[in-house]
Design a protein around this motif. Structure first.
Motif, mmCIF file in Angstrom:
data_model
loop_
_atom_site.group_PDB
_atom_site.id
_atom_site.type_symbol
_atom_site.label_atom_id
_atom_site.label_comp_id
_atom_site.label_asym_id
_atom_site.label_seq_id
_atom_site.Cartn_x
_atom_site.Cartn_y
_atom_site.Cartn_z
ATOM 1 N N TYR A 336 -1.478 -3.138 -0.659
ATOM 2 C CA TYR A 336 -1.196 -2.169 -1.723
ATOM 3 C C TYR A 336 -0.020 -1.271 -1.350
ATOM 4 O O TYR A 336 0.831 -0.941 -2.189
ATOM 5 C CB TYR A 336 -2.433 -1.317 -1.991
ATOM 6 N N GLU A 337 0.023 -0.831 -0.104
ATOM 7 C CA GLU A 337 1.092 0.079 0.333
ATOM 8 C C GLU A 337 2.449 -0.604 0.340
ATOM 9 O O GLU A 337 3.470 0.021 0.012
ATOM 10 C CB GLU A 337 0.741 0.644 1.704
ATOM 11 N N VAL A 338 2.481 -1.873 0.713
ATOM 12 C CA VAL A 338 3.739 -2.619 0.662
ATOM 13 C C VAL A 338 4.216 -2.741 -0.786
ATOM 14 O O VAL A 338 5.403 -2.558 -1.087
ATOM 15 C CB VAL A 338 3.567 -4.011 1.304
ATOM 16 N N LEU A 339 3.288 -3.047 -1.687
ATOM 17 C CA LEU A 339 3.643 -3.141 -3.103
ATOM 18 C C LEU A 339 4.127 -1.796 -3.629
ATOM 19 O O LEU A 339 5.120 -1.720 -4.384
ATOM 20 C CB LEU A 339 2.444 -3.629 -3.908
ATOM 21 N N MET A 340 3.446 -0.716 -3.235
ATOM 22 C CA MET A 340 3.879 0.614 -3.656
ATOM 23 C C MET A 340 5.287 0.910 -3.158
ATOM 24 O O MET A 340 6.147 1.387 -3.914
ATOM 25 C CB MET A 340 2.913 1.672 -3.122
ATOM 26 N N GLY A 341 5.550 0.635 -1.874
ATOM 27 C CA GLY A 341 6.871 0.870 -1.322
ATOM 28 C C GLY A 341 7.942 0.039 -2.012
ATOM 29 O O GLY A 341 9.070 0.509 -2.242
ATOM 30 N N PHE A 342 7.592 -1.197 -2.360
ATOM 31 C CA PHE A 342 8.534 -2.059 -3.073
ATOM 32 C C PHE A 342 8.880 -1.470 -4.433
ATOM 33 O O PHE A 342 10.056 -1.414 -4.823
ATOM 34 C CB PHE A 342 7.930 -3.455 -3.230
ATOM 35 N N LEU A 343 7.877 -1.007 -5.164
ATOM 36 C CA LEU A 343 8.113 -0.433 -6.492
ATOM 37 C C LEU A 343 8.954 0.842 -6.399
ATOM 38 O O LEU A 343 9.900 1.034 -7.174
ATOM 39 C CB LEU A 343 6.776 -0.149 -7.176
ATOM 40 N N TYR A 344 8.604 1.730 -5.457
ATOM 41 C CA TYR A 344 9.407 2.939 -5.278
ATOM 42 C C TYR A 344 10.837 2.599 -4.858
ATOM 43 O O TYR A 344 11.806 3.217 -5.328
ATOM 44 C CB TYR A 344 8.770 3.836 -4.212
ATOM 45 N N GLY A 345 10.975 1.615 -3.953
ATOM 46 C CA GLY A 345 12.308 1.236 -3.475
ATOM 47 C C GLY A 345 13.173 0.663 -4.578
ATOM 48 O O GLY A 345 14.358 1.020 -4.698
ATOM 49 N N HIS A 385 -0.921 2.877 -5.514
ATOM 50 C CA HIS A 385 -1.436 3.653 -4.383
ATOM 51 C C HIS A 385 -2.822 4.211 -4.683
ATOM 52 O O HIS A 385 -3.630 4.384 -3.766
ATOM 53 C CB HIS A 385 -0.474 4.789 -4.047
ATOM 54 N N TYR A 386 -3.100 4.493 -5.939
ATOM 55 C CA TYR A 386 -4.441 4.936 -6.316
ATOM 56 C C TYR A 386 -5.481 3.877 -5.953
ATOM 57 O O TYR A 386 -6.543 4.189 -5.413
ATOM 58 C CB TYR A 386 -4.492 5.239 -7.810
ATOM 59 N N HIS A 387 -5.169 2.619 -6.221
ATOM 60 C CA HIS A 387 -6.104 1.543 -5.888
ATOM 61 C C HIS A 387 -6.261 1.400 -4.371
ATOM 62 O O HIS A 387 -7.354 1.093 -3.886
ATOM 63 C CB HIS A 387 -5.641 0.235 -6.518
ATOM 64 N N ALA A 388 -5.177 1.620 -3.638
ATOM 65 C CA ALA A 388 -5.298 1.623 -2.176
ATOM 66 C C ALA A 388 -6.246 2.726 -1.727
ATOM 67 O O ALA A 388 -7.067 2.534 -0.818
ATOM 68 C CB ALA A 388 -3.920 1.808 -1.538
ATOM 69 N N GLY A 389 -6.162 3.893 -2.369
ATOM 70 C CA GLY A 389 -7.050 4.993 -2.027
ATOM 71 C C GLY A 389 -8.511 4.664 -2.265
ATOM 72 O O GLY A 389 -9.388 5.064 -1.478
ATOM 73 N N LEU A 390 -8.813 3.920 -3.323
ATOM 74 C CA LEU A 390 -10.200 3.520 -3.579
ATOM 75 C C LEU A 390 -10.728 2.622 -2.466
ATOM 76 O O LEU A 390 -11.888 2.732 -2.062
ATOM 77 C CB LEU A 390 -10.297 2.796 -4.922
#
Length: 401
Positions: A336-345, A385-390
């Motif tokens: 999830y964090e890699v996907l989040m970083g990709f989207l932000y990047g 990132h919300y889903h990563a938090g869950l």
């Protein structure tokens, strides 16, 4: 006769003045081209038309419901704000219960409704059959006196204890008669209601809510900035700094759940990483307050600064993988964090390069320009990132340290 002519002339003059006032109002509150903007409103020379320029505040507020080149910038993040508001309410009211119930799905079907005393008696009888009897002797002794005393075992892995009990009880009733089995068929609801509150204690939620608060602040600040900045130079100055502060707050608070829940059993590293990202976030906000920071020529520097702030999260993620390489939750959250970083990047790259409007200036004035795409990527990244938090919450609720 002369009086009548004079009266007609006066009426005509008033009519002309009224027309001029209407035309002047339309010109003043109409949309203008890029070249007609004052310097402080010039940000993207590839967006050629449909700008609001120094409108009165009432008209600025009403323009949220009209079409101009900031309409989608306002609504992409305003809708995102309401999405995260709903997620925050859901998390506060539902997530602990969802985690508790999901954690008991691995229990066999034979663990169904039964009398509380029967459950207690069976657990006491079950314990001698389990391995590591020396560690579990305290459980047995306490269970004899009080069901609620099981909560005196903070050192025992709750997940491990549930696994042991679920593997023991079916074995004990393998040779039971049909009546006993039918009684045990209705135990699952009571097990969920009785064991979960004792064995599964939700851990601290504040890092997760800090992230949700940071996301809502960022999205609402951005939406407000795009709506109000056209009013005046002073308001644009304030709104832009609020927008940059919101971005820094989102990035910083995004670290809180991942760092806290990954290293909650390692206080030194937990405090180290949390302190570092907090200081970096505050420094970024302070730098964004400098007047020169808002100039268009610093667009790439702004994007690189925020991108670098987010990229600093690679270190705790790698550290987490080293510590918990055998835990599926560590891999799941990292995905999830890699996907989040990709989207932000990708969003930061689109923002910095002003694609696609730089390829066809004027074609994306209303919809499809880089800032709107950047907003969509930000909302998608935060939702990921919300889903990563869950996943973090369920992991730590079940296992503790």
């Amino acid at each position: 006769m002369v009086a009548m002519v004079g009266k007609e002339v006066e009426v005509a003059r008033r009519g002309d003045e009224e027309e001029e006032r209407k035309e002047g109002k339309q010109r003043r509150y109409g949309l203008v081209e890029y070249r007609a903007l004052p310097v402080y409103l010039r940000d993207n020379e590839y967006i050629l038309r449909y700008y609001r320029c120094e409108w009165p505040l009432p008209q600025v507020l009403l323009s949220a419901f009209s079409i101009h080149n900031e309409t989608l910038n306002v609504w992409t993040h305003l809708i995102g704000f309401f999405i995260f508001l709903v997620l925050t309410i859901y998390t506060a009211t539902k997530v602990p219960n969802v985690v508790d119930l999901q954690s008991l799905q691995h229990l066999p079907d034979v663990l169904r409704k039964a009398d509380l005393h029967k459950i207690q008696a069976e657990l006491v009888a079950c314990l001698p059959l389990l391995p590591h009897l020396s560690d579990l002797q305290k459980v047995k002794d306490e269970l004899r006196s009080s069901w609620n005393s099981i909560e005196v075992l903070p050192s025992l892995s709750r997940w491990h204890l549930l696994e042991l009990l679920s593997s023991c009880l079916p074995h004990r009733f393998t040779h039971s008669n049909e009546t006993s089995l039918s009684v045990l068929q209705s135990m699952k609801e009571d097990i969920a209601n009785m064991i979960a509150p004792q064995l599964i204690r939700p851990i601290a939620r504040w890092p997760f809510f800090a992230f949700l608060g940071g996301a809502m602040f960022c999205l609402l600040a951005s939406s407000t900035c795009h709506l109000l900045s056209c009013h005046s130079r002073r308001l644009a100055y304030i709104m832009l700094r609020l927008d940059y502060a919101g971005i820094a707050a989102l990035i910083a608070t995004s670290f809180y759940p991942s760092v806290y829940y990954s290293f909650m059993c390692y206080p030194f590293f937990c405090n180290l990483y949390l302190s570092f990202i907090t200081i970096l976030g505050v420094a970024t906000i302070a730098f964004s307050l400098l007047p020169v920071f808002q100039n268009p020529e610093f667009r790439t520097i702004r994007a690189c600064l925020f991108f670098g702030m987010g990229a600093s999260g690679v270190i705790p993620v790698i550290h987490k993988l080293i510590l918990f390489w055998h835990q599926p939750e560590a891999l799941h959250t990292t995905g999830y964090e890699v996907l989040m970083g990709f989207l932000y990047g990708i969003g930061a790259l689109v923002y910095a390069t002003r694609v696609p409007e730089r390829w066809m200036p004027g074609k994306f004035d209303i919809a499809g320009h880089s800032h709107q795409l950047f907003h969509v990527f930000v909302v998608a990244g935060a939702y990921t990132h919300y889903h990563a938090g869950l996943v973090y919450l369920k992991w730590r609720d079940l296992q503790g340290c």
